[in-house]
Write a protein that holds these residues in place. Structure first.
Motif, mmCIF file in Angstrom:
data_model
loop_
_atom_site.group_PDB
_atom_site.id
_atom_site.type_symbol
_atom_site.label_atom_id
_atom_site.label_comp_id
_atom_site.label_asym_id
_atom_site.label_seq_id
_atom_site.Cartn_x
_atom_site.Cartn_y
_atom_site.Cartn_z
ATOM 1 N N MET A 107 64.389 -11.163 13.043
ATOM 2 C CA MET A 107 63.966 -12.314 13.846
ATOM 3 C C MET A 107 64.766 -13.556 13.474
ATOM 4 N N PHE A 108 64.988 -13.771 12.174
ATOM 5 C CA PHE A 108 65.781 -14.919 11.751
ATOM 6 C C PHE A 108 67.246 -14.758 12.158
ATOM 7 N N PHE A 114 60.306 -12.565 21.365
ATOM 8 C CA PHE A 114 60.027 -11.229 21.900
ATOM 9 C C PHE A 114 59.760 -10.247 20.761
ATOM 10 N N HIS A 115 60.593 -10.275 19.732
ATOM 11 C CA HIS A 115 60.400 -9.336 18.619
ATOM 12 C C HIS A 115 59.162 -9.713 17.793
ATOM 13 N N VAL A 116 58.844 -11.002 17.714
ATOM 14 C CA VAL A 116 57.600 -11.407 17.046
ATOM 15 C C VAL A 116 56.404 -10.755 17.739
ATOM 16 N N ILE A 117 56.419 -10.761 19.061
ATOM 17 C CA ILE A 117 55.284 -10.228 19.829
ATOM 18 C C ILE A 117 55.176 -8.719 19.661
ATOM 19 N N THR A 118 56.289 -8.006 19.883
ATOM 20 C CA THR A 118 56.225 -6.543 19.768
ATOM 21 C C THR A 118 55.923 -6.131 18.325
ATOM 22 N N SER A 150 62.920 -5.011 22.137
ATOM 23 C CA SER A 150 63.099 -6.259 21.394
ATOM 24 C C SER A 150 64.203 -6.139 20.337
ATOM 25 N N LYS A 151 64.232 -5.011 19.628
ATOM 26 C CA LYS A 151 65.279 -4.828 18.618
ATOM 27 C C LYS A 151 66.650 -4.712 19.285
ATOM 28 N N GLY A 182 54.417 -2.659 25.400
ATOM 29 C CA GLY A 182 54.654 -4.095 25.209
ATOM 30 C C GLY A 182 56.031 -4.575 25.601
ATOM 31 N N GLY A 183 57.013 -3.680 25.620
ATOM 32 C CA GLY A 183 58.377 -4.093 25.937
ATOM 33 C C GLY A 183 58.586 -4.509 27.373
#
Length: 629
Positions: free
Chosen positions: A320-321, A334-338, A398-399, A471-472
């Motif tokens: 994420m960072f 997006f990746h925080v959510i998934t 997300s990844k 979720g994606g």
């Protein structure tokens, strides 16, 4: 109307906290669980209302309750800001928070201090909501410090165990280091722009023709240090794996929905500041990528099921960072959510396993649980596929966005992120195979009592597994609802869609192939060959280095803890002793003078008259000598 609803959103968990603190013990465990859970459900319902409204009217809601600080031209109000970013964050904070509270009703039912546990959970949600909806950095800082306090209370909840107390103190102290950086960043911003209000800051920075690049970069770097503490980035990451000392619902809450996402939220909220500090963005991207890789290598060898997930969280936060450092804020969100979906599912699933094994966390003593615990197995399998990046689950999308962004902007960081992702697939399926496949390796008593967890535990797992699967869809390449939803927050220069072309399909294929390679290696070693990790005393070589987390804790202990202890002993034995001798010496001198002076006050009138005459003679002699000169 909006003001009242925002107060309901914020204060509902706080009222739950007050109820459980003052009345929970007498009310009984069932009432404690219901009250604590409903208070968060109310906040979730209000969040849904605001989410629907902002879809129809995308204008942010700004509420100033009162003027807080006013010094000349510097004014700070106590206010709230509900825009696209804060509302999307509140959805998973309160939504997943509600599921974790529901899960905790069953998981913590036998604990004698269940009312305290739910009180702390409610307070945690209250402070996280404060952090997310604050309209300026100072209100955010209240929530920032509040979640730090709650993490201390919850990590050390079973305080009779000294190791758990040490883990709580470690989390609290290490976060104070980051918080000092956050405070310094706040002071610099206040000095530069004479405001801490987010909306005003954005207007000033985006319209400024000239800014002080050095001090802007200094502020951004200081804020990033604060984010590194909360979101466990190198070098301030070692507290998070130790936070596993708390009850498993706490681990899920910290890792999935609250504390560790605070740093990402803060940087995303101040994206306009970081956009004009590219040197700091480069630092963020590099540290994120390195953190993702280092944490993934450590997770390869861990045998505690929760420790594997903890280092997995550190690694995913690193990705994420990496996205934040590349300016892809919407991708990081997006990746925080998934990640919130599948990591909450994984932690709660591990809690179900631990619950079924009466506290056992060592995967070497598990195995064969898929038949006894089918719901736990299926939900954890789905979440593991998601975090591994398997199509079409949430983590794949997300990844993939993060890796595509890295490929287009920095090939080296893409390579590091890709290696970390392959390792993720390996260690997650290492966990699945060791826990659920082959024969059971625990005790006969554990085997006899194996059973699926109660419905209050499995229901949240099912909901989270479904979200991990679908979720994606909120951000598909070339057709991203999330990007469009968040677009008012970011400049067009940093907001870009990834249209699907040959390069993008190739990158997807590489990422997917890497995930299957990781899963395949884990399958060969831990399922087909039925390899069981060695006992601690038998671990050697590089595996031992990884198992002991590169000895970073020992290095920190030698460099900082022992140094502070030596300095403390020096000051205690020498400096403090010398100062004490000086202080007590002066006291003794005064006391001796008082004793001698006391002899003069003996009640003898003749002595007093004699002293009076001597004084008069001395005074007259002095005046006479002065006149002669």
């Amino acid at each position: 109307m909006d003001t009242r609803l925002v107060l309901v959103l914020l204060l509902a968990p706080f009222l739950g906290f007050l109820f459980n603190v003052f009345f929970g013990k007498k009310a009984g465990k069932s009432i404690v669980g219901i009250a604590g859970t409903l208070s968060v459900v109310v906040s979730f319902a209000v969040t849904l209302y605001f989410f629907v409204n902002i879809q129809a009217n995308p204008q942010p809601i700004e509420i100033n309750l009162f003027d807080w600080i006013s010094i000349q031209k510097f004014n700070i109000s106590f206010g709230f800001l509900l825009d696209q970013l804060s509302i999307i964050w509140l959805l998973f904070v309160t939504g997943i928070g509600s599921l974790i509270h529901l899960y905790s009703i069953s998981y913590m039912h036998d604990d004698e201090k269940m009312h305290s546990f739910f009180a702390y959970l409610n307070l945690f949600i209250f402070f996280m909501i404060t952090l997310v909806i604050g309209s300026n950095l100072l209100v955010m800082f209240i929530g920032w410090e509040g979640v730090g306090l709650c993490s201390y209370l919850l990590i050390g909840f079973w305080y009779k165990n000294q190791a758990f107390n040490d883990a709580a103190k470690k989390a609290f102290i290490m976060n104070r280091i980051g918080d000092l950086g956050f405070l310094i960043g706040i002071f610099i911003i206040a000095t530069l722009f004479n405001t801490l209000d987010f909306s005003t800051l954005k207007t000033l920075i985006t319209t400024a023709k000239d800014t002080n690049d050095f001090w802007v970069a200094a502020a951004a770097l200081a804020l990033f240090i604060g984010a590194s503490g909360k979101s466990a980035q190198i070098p301030l990451y070692t507290w998070l794996p130790d936070a596993m000392a708390g009850p498993t619902p706490v681990s899920a809450l910290i890792h999935a929905a609250t504390m560790v996402t605070a740093g990402i939220f803060m940087i995303t909220r101040l994206n306009f500041l970081f956009d004009i500090a590219p040197s700091v963005q480069n630092i963020i991207a590099i540290i994120g990528a390195v953190t993702a890789l280092v944490a993934a290598t450590i997770a390869l060898t861990q045998t505690d099921i929760k420790k594997v997930l903890a280092y997995s969280t550190v690694s995913q936060l690193g990705l994420m960072f990496l996205a934040l450092g590349l300016g892809a804020y919407e991708v990081a969100v997006f990746h925080v959510i998934t990640h919130a979906f599948f990591k909450a599912c994984l932690f709660l699933g591990s809690g179900s396993v631990i619950h079924g094994l009466h506290g056992e966390q060592d995967m070497r003593k598990m195995g064969g649980l898929r038949k006894a615990m089918p719901i736990t197995f299926i939900t954890m399998l789905i979440a593991s596929l998601a975090i591994s990046g398997i199509f079409p689950l949430a983590g794949f999308w997300s990844k993939d966005e993060i890796l595509m962004t890295a490929f287009h902007r920095n090939i080296a960081l893409w390579v590091i992120g890709s290696i970390a992702s392959i390792m993720t697939a390996f260690y997650m399926f290492r966990l699945i195979y060791l826990t659920f496949f082959n024969s059971f390796r625990g005790t006969e008593e554990q085997k006899h009592h194996l059973h699926e967890s109660p419905s209050l535990i499995t229901f949240p797992l099912i909901v989270l597994a479904i979200l991990s699967f679908i979720g994606g869809i909120i951000s598909l390449p070339g057709n991203s609802w999330l990007n469009n939803y968040l677009s008012p927050l970011f400049s067009k220069a940093t907001h870009e869609e990834h249209a699907l072309g040959t390069t993008e399909y190739t990158l997807m294929a590489i990422a997917l192939a890497g995930a299957f390679i990781g899963i395949g290696i884990a399958y060969k070693k831990y399922l087909k060959d039925n390899t069981i990790p060695s006992e601690d005393v038998e671990i050697t070589g590089l595996t031992k280095v990884l198992y002991n987390k590169y000895y970073i804790d020992e290095i920190y202990d030698a460099l900082f803890v022992k140094t502070v202890n030596v300095l403390s002993n020096f000051f205690s034995q020498y400096v403090e002793t010398t100062l004490s001798a000086l202080v007590f010496g002066l006291g003794k001198g005064v006391n001796e003078l008082a004793i001698q002076g006391k002899k003069l006050h003996n009640g003898s009138v003749g002595l007093y008259l004699f002293a009076f005459v001597l004084g008069i003679i001395a005074l007259l002699t002095y005046l006479y000598s002065c006149n002669n000169f």
